[in-house]
Design a protein around this motif. Structure first.
Motif, PDB file in Angstrom:
ATOM      1  N   THR A  83      56.331 -17.085 -28.980  1.00 26.43           N
ATOM      2  CA  THR A  83      57.659 -16.486 -29.251  1.00 26.43           C
ATOM      3  C   THR A  83      58.185 -15.460 -28.092  1.00 26.43           C
ATOM      4  N   PHE A  84      59.898 -15.547 -28.525  1.00 29.72           N
ATOM      5  CA  PHE A  84      60.338 -14.221 -28.134  1.00 29.72           C
ATOM      6  C   PHE A  84      60.356 -12.954 -28.217  1.00 29.72           C
ATOM      7  N   MET A  85      60.031 -13.057 -30.051  1.00 27.79           N
ATOM      8  CA  MET A  85      59.218 -12.019 -30.914  1.00 27.79           C
ATOM      9  C   MET A  85      58.066 -11.040 -30.310  1.00 27.79           C
ATOM     10  N   GLU A  86      56.871 -12.438 -30.604  1.00 28.90           N
ATOM     11  CA  GLU A  86      56.083 -12.442 -29.948  1.00 28.90           C
ATOM     12  C   GLU A  86      55.803 -11.302 -28.924  1.00 28.90           C
ATOM     13  N   LYS A  87      56.132 -11.814 -27.449  1.00 27.88           N
ATOM     14  CA  LYS A  87      55.954 -10.695 -26.189  1.00 27.88           C
ATOM     15  C   LYS A  87      57.012  -9.649 -26.236  1.00 27.88           C
ATOM     16  N   VAL A  88      57.630  -9.821 -26.949  1.00 26.75           N
ATOM     17  CA  VAL A  88      58.776  -8.182 -27.628  1.00 26.75           C
ATOM     18  C   VAL A  88      57.333  -7.344 -27.971  1.00 26.75           C
ATOM     19  N   GLN A  89      56.643  -8.507 -28.656  1.00 35.41           N
ATOM     20  CA  GLN A  89      55.165  -7.019 -29.421  1.00 35.41           C
ATOM     21  C   GLN A  89      54.973  -6.646 -28.801  1.00 35.41           C
ATOM     22  N   GLN A  90      53.898  -7.414 -27.614  1.00 37.69           N
ATOM     23  CA  GLN A  90      53.078  -7.365 -26.380  1.00 37.69           C
ATOM     24  C   GLN A  90      53.652  -6.184 -25.610  1.00 37.69           C
ATOM     25  N   MET A  91      54.996  -6.756 -25.048  1.00 37.92           N
ATOM     26  CA  MET A  91      55.139  -5.728 -24.166  1.00 37.92           C
ATOM     27  C   MET A  91      55.848  -3.887 -25.126  1.00 37.92           C
ATOM     28  N   MET A  92      55.698  -4.034 -25.992  1.00 32.37           N
ATOM     29  CA  MET A  92      55.664  -2.882 -26.867  1.00 32.37           C
ATOM     30  C   MET A  92      54.520  -1.898 -26.990  1.00 32.37           C
ATOM     31  N   THR A  93      54.278  -2.867 -26.960  1.00 29.21           N
ATOM     32  CA  THR A  93      52.504  -2.515 -27.880  1.00 29.21           C
ATOM     33  C   THR A  93      51.580  -2.147 -25.886  1.00 29.21           C
ATOM     34  N   GLU A  94      51.605  -2.902 -25.229  1.00 28.79           N
ATOM     35  CA  GLU A  94      51.384  -1.956 -24.290  1.00 28.79           C
ATOM     36  C   GLU A  94      52.332  -1.302 -23.566  1.00 28.79           C
ATOM     37  N   SER A  95      53.328  -1.576 -23.254  1.00 30.22           N
ATOM     38  CA  SER A  95      53.698   0.108 -22.304  1.00 30.22           C
ATOM     39  C   SER A  95      53.547   0.755 -23.684  1.00 30.22           C
ATOM     40  N   VAL A  96      54.017   1.229 -24.541  1.00 31.16           N
ATOM     41  CA  VAL A  96      53.263   2.065 -25.394  1.00 31.16           C
ATOM     42  C   VAL A  96      51.844   3.165 -24.732  1.00 31.16           C
ATOM     43  N   GLU A  98      50.159   1.794 -22.012  1.00 36.05           N
ATOM     44  CA  GLU A  98      50.087   2.540 -20.813  1.00 36.05           C
ATOM     45  C   GLU A  98      50.949   3.584 -20.354  1.00 36.05           C
ATOM     46  N   SER A  99      52.082   4.291 -20.502  1.00 35.21           N
ATOM     47  CA  SER A  99      52.436   5.771 -21.041  1.00 35.21           C
ATOM     48  C   SER A  99      51.617   6.210 -21.649  1.00 35.21           C
ATOM     49  N   GLU A 100      50.610   6.359 -22.702  1.00 30.82           N
ATOM     50  CA  GLU A 100      49.866   8.089 -23.641  1.00 30.82           C
ATOM     51  C   GLU A 100      48.165   7.971 -21.761  1.00 30.82           C
ATOM     52  N   ALA A 101      48.462   6.402 -21.415  1.00 33.34           N
ATOM     53  CA  ALA A 101      47.430   7.139 -20.718  1.00 33.34           C
ATOM     54  C   ALA A 101      47.505   7.954 -18.749  1.00 33.34           C
ATOM     55  N   LEU A 102      48.758   7.763 -18.891  1.00 33.51           N
ATOM     56  CA  LEU A 102      48.813   8.653 -18.037  1.00 33.51           C
ATOM     57  C   LEU A 102      48.805  10.301 -18.105  1.00 33.51           C
ATOM     58  N   ALA A 103      48.098  10.595 -17.110  1.00 30.30           N
ATOM     59  CA  ALA A 103      47.610  12.106 -16.475  1.00 30.30           C
ATOM     60  C   ALA A 103      49.250  12.735 -16.510  1.00 30.30           C
ATOM     61  N   PRO A 104      49.848  14.312 -17.324  1.00 30.42           N
ATOM     62  CA  PRO A 104      50.532  14.633 -16.956  1.00 30.42           C
ATOM     63  C   PRO A 104      50.928  15.364 -15.495  1.00 30.42           C
ATOM     64  N   SER A 105      50.241  15.109 -14.997  1.00 29.38           N
ATOM     65  CA  SER A 105      50.619  15.654 -13.446  1.00 29.38           C
ATOM     66  C   SER A 105      50.561  14.142 -12.244  1.00 29.38           C
ATOM     67  N   PHE A 106      50.175  13.698 -13.055  1.00 30.43           N
ATOM     68  CA  PHE A 106      49.977  11.948 -12.012  1.00 30.43           C
ATOM     69  C   PHE A 106      51.696  11.600 -12.841  1.00 30.43           C
ATOM     70  N   PHE A 107      51.824  11.301 -14.265  1.00 30.43           N
ATOM     71  CA  PHE A 107      52.975  11.441 -14.761  1.00 30.43           C
ATOM     72  C   PHE A 107      54.297  12.244 -13.700  1.00 30.43           C
ATOM     73  N   HIS A 108      54.375  13.056 -13.451  1.00 32.20           N
ATOM     74  CA  HIS A 108      55.305  14.227 -13.260  1.00 32.20           C
ATOM     75  C   HIS A 108      55.833  13.891 -11.402  1.00 32.20           C
ATOM     76  N   PHE A 109      54.720  13.137 -10.933  1.00 33.30           N
ATOM     77  CA  PHE A 109      54.546  12.631  -9.742  1.00 33.30           C
ATOM     78  C   PHE A 109      54.996  11.473  -9.311  1.00 33.30           C
TER      79      PHE A 109
END
Length: 209
Positions: A83-96, A98-109
């Motif tokens: 469902t749309f809600m299931e897709k949104v929940q999956q994307m929300m979880t994975e986007s967070v 992904e952001s947490e997996a970025l080392a700080p200096s690579f994020f800045h790059f």
């Protein structure tokens, strides 16, 4: 593609994947070309044949991540069993995640590339090229399932997305950029929820309970 071309393509991809792993793990500034070449099983001379500079290699990594990200999230959208809600929940979880997996200096790059600070708009163009189609498709699915508020236009949704991205990209000062990065790490899931639930409008009675 003959055998020699296949070997070259394989070696380029191997270097690219190695660089991405190291940049994510340690950071863009913390990793040298020598380290990347060694882990990829190549000489520095060979590496420079495919990527003429560290910036060019970093840019190729960011472009690869953007392409892979759009492809992956499009697969989520195309899943007819969710469902749309299931897709949104999956994307929300994975986007967070992904952001947490970025080392700080690579994020800045990555941010610098998105802003075009390195005198190149390739990354900006790649992001913008697929963005509108992706969000339009997602919005249409939400409307079709009666979940997305009909009053929310594609243009309004894209404006919000651009504002969110601009918040992260805007400060060129390292201290301010780090504060924004820290805020994203701390509140990324909440910010994402605010966006999607804003699209949906008032929660239903069951959701409120």
């Amino acid at each position: 593609m003959d055998g020699n071309q296949l070997r070259k393509a394989h070696k380029r991809q191997q270097i690219l994947q190695t660089a991405q792993q190291l940049f994510l793990e340690k950071g863009y500034l913390e990793v040298s070309i020598k380290q990347i070449a060694k882990r990829a099983g190549a000489s520095q001379v060979t590496l420079y044949k495919y990527f003429p500079s560290k910036i060019a290699l970093g840019r190729a990594v960011v472009l690869s991540m953007i392409e892979a990200g759009y492809t992956y999230y499009q697969q989520i959208i195309d899943d007819q069993t969710a469902t749309f809600m299931e897709k949104v929940q999956q994307m929300m979880t994975e986007s967070v995640a992904e952001s947490e997996a970025l080392a700080p200096s690579f994020f800045h790059f990555l941010v610098a590339e998105m802003r075009g600070d390195n005198d190149d708009q390739t990354v900006q163009t790649a992001y913008e090229t697929q963005k509108q189609h992706f969000w339009h498709t997602l919005m249409e699915q939400g409307r079709a399932q009666g979940v997305v508020n009909d009053a929310v236009t594609d243009r309004a949704a894209m404006t919000y997305v651009d504002m969110y991205v601009s918040y992260i990209q805007k400060p060129k000062d390292a201290t301010k950029s780090q504060k924004n990065f820290d805020a994203l790490h701390a509140d990324g899931e909440i910010l994402t929820q605010m966006f999607f639930y804003g699209l949906m409008g008032k929660p239903t009675k069951d959701e409120a309970e």
